[in-house]
Design an enzyme around this catalytic site. Structure first.
Site: not given
Ligand SMILES: NC(=O)C1=CN([C@@H]2O[C@H](COP(=O)(O)OP(=O)(O)OC[C@H]3O[C@@H](n4cnc5c(N)ncnc54)[C@H](O)[C@@H]3O)[C@@H](O)[C@H]2O)C=CC1
Ligand SMILES: CCCCCC(=O)CC\C=C/C=C/C=C/[C@@H](O)[C@@H](O)CCCC(=O)O
Length: 195
Positions: A27, A43, A74, A86, A90, A123
């Site tokens: 994750n 990643n 993603s 990024y 992915k 998140t």
């Molecule tokens: N939030 C979004 O819009 C999206 C997130 N994702 C992916 O979902 C996954 C989870 O992301 P979220 O929960 O949204 O973000 P988040 O930032 O809340 O969680 C990411 C987690 O990864 C951990 N982490 C980061 N670097 C690390 C390392 N070197 N070793 C161990 N743990 C580490 C952090 O401690 C955190 O708990 C990520 O892979 C992210 O790329 C995919 C699509 C959309």
């Molecule tokens: C369509 C592809 C979506 C992929 C999403 C991901 O994998 C992770 C998201 C990666 C970066 C997202 C950045 C978002 C930036 C702005 O939305 C942000 O500046 C807005 C601030 C949000 C807030 O604090 O309310």
């Protein structure tokens, strides 16, 4: 996850305590377009490491019982995205999953491998995004969020995760999660598959 020592120890602790391993979720992920090598390490390289450890401990060829690996990629791993590094990581996770999910591999190790591809989800990843990519690219992302109808919430992603747990006939497939719903991106057969 950026070195072998800690995850190897964690995997072994789980096996020692619970007698085995059934599910691995890779994750961890970050946005880091400026320190791009860190992004690739966390990643992509860490996900390869987690898959290899999962196959080592769950693989039937190693005395395991088989199991499931779910990688977090993603929608950025499927379509163009303003953060190129990024997106590259992915897309790499999607490719890794599709390849590990090939039939001949499952026949040997009994480990199913899938990848979850959510869109923008509210998140800490989002609220911590400032400074992790250029202002121009972050604005482009915000525009994408608005055009896409807003952010997913965590329960939306959980629905996709649970679907992957249930759908045991989709080895290697990617499951896209957006506000429009869930959509599988299968393992399109390559040109060598055609008669
Ligand atoms: N939030 C979004 O819009 C999206 C997130 N994702 C992916 O979902 C996954 C989870 O992301 P979220 O929960 O949204 O973000 P988040 O930032 O809340 O969680 C990411 C987690 O990864 C951990 N982490 C980061 N670097 C690390 C390392 N070197 N070793 C161990 N743990 C580490 C952090 O401690 C955190 O708990 C990520 O892979 C992210 O790329 C995919 C699509 C959309
Ligand atoms: C369509 C592809 C979506 C992929 C999403 C991901 O994998 C992770 C998201 C990666 C970066 C997202 C950045 C978002 C930036 C702005 O939305 C942000 O500046 C807005 C601030 C949000 C807030 O604090 O309310």
């Amino acid at each position: 996850m950026r070195s072998l020592v800690y995850p190897l120890g964690a995997f072994q602790q789980v096996v020692d305590r619970f007698g085995g391993l059934d599910l691995v979720v890779n994750n961890a992920g970050i946005l880091s377009e400026f320190d791009w090598e860190k992004c690739i390490n966390v990643n992509l390289i860490s996900v390869v490491r987690g898959c290899r450890l999962g196959l080592h401990y769950m693989g039937k060829q190693n005395g395991g019982n088989g199991g499931l690996i779910i990688n977090m990629a993603s929608v950025a791993g499927i379509y163009a995205f303003p953060a190129p590094v990024y997106a590259t990581t992915k897309a790499g996770v999607v490719g890794l999953t599709r390849s590990l999910g090939m039939d001949h591999k499952f026949g040997k190790d009994g480990v199913r491998v899938n990848v979850l591809c959510p869109s923008f989800t509210m998140t800490n990843f989002i609220t911590d995004a400032k400074g992790k990519a250029s202002e121009e690219d972050l604005q482009q992302m915000q525009d994408m969020v608005e055009k896409g109808g807003g952010f997913l919430q965590i329960p939306d992603v959980v629905k996709g995760f649970v679907k992957l747990l249930d759908d045991d006939d989709k080895n290697g497939a990617a499951l896209e999660v957006t506000l429009q719903g869930l959509k599988y991106h299968g393992c399109e057969s390559g040109p060598w598959e055609h008669e």
